[in-house]
Enzyme design. Sequence first.
Site: not given
Length: 336
Positions: A71, A99, A113, A205
């Site tokens: 993103d 991540y 988000d 997310r």
Amino acid sequence: MSGGPGSPSSSGRSRPSGRPGQRLNRPSRDPLGWNGIFNINKPPGITSAWVVSIVRRLTGARRVGHAGTLDPLAAGVLPVCVGPATRVVEYILEQPKVYRAEIALGVTTDTDDAEGRVLATRPLTGIDEPKVRAVLAGFVGRIRQRPPAYSAVKISGRRAYELSRRGMPVEVAAREVTVYRLELLEFEPPRLVVEAEVGRGTYIRSLARDIGERLGCGAHLSGLVRLRVGPFRIEDAVTPDTLKGLVEAGRASDILYPPDEPLLEWPAVIVGPETARRLRSGQALPHRGSLPDGLRVRAYTAAGAFLGILRFDRSQRLLRPEKILESEDAPGREER
């Protein structure tokens, strides 16, 4: 060590004998000369597609593609394949990703988000570190996950984010994903930082949103850095600006990984010139041994060039060419 066509090596990280770690098909300014993978450290604020356009402009390569969208607000590892190496994108996508995610507790948004519209705020009542750790443990393994309403998942042929932006109600079906590891790094309410190792198709997310729901306070993803994609680590990644400087200095090949880099855990075979020609023409190779059905195998020419990917058909006892990267007119290829 690697065997002949009938005996793939079981030593996954092997390369053809005598060529350890060698970069194959080094690039040049000729667009046809680029063949490999750049490990790009995408900065926040730009899209993954924009990184691809930067690499295309710098290299002049016709074929450029990334292996896994980040993103715009996210940063970190973005493998970018150029030339024939774009054919291994699908195999990179299948590999685990790591991540570091920052989660804001107590606030839910329509995008899951920090870019989205706030839907609700809730107090963090009764939430302490032991409870957080217990909730995180419940997300490890095969889980059902509903992708965000603002995602690229298709609903009746349309992207979910397109429908959401038009104000249409979006119900994205839950699907199975894999979370290999989910570790708590920091807990300073309302801030929560975790490190997650996940399989293909996992939305961080959604993970942030669901952690908040399980805690009873709601949450959204407030920051994200991708630390690893398969063998590509953030410690080794370069920024687009660094890549630009290396290209201008004629040293981009120093950081161009060979196309087989993400496949080194697979077994390998070395084939002679005649067998290589057969594979290029789409012919399968008989295999007398026993291998798992569907097993993928790296194939190399006798000269050490990465030829492509074969897949074992157990019912026919054949190694079938699945992807051939190195063609008859590959630049600089020599066979004897």
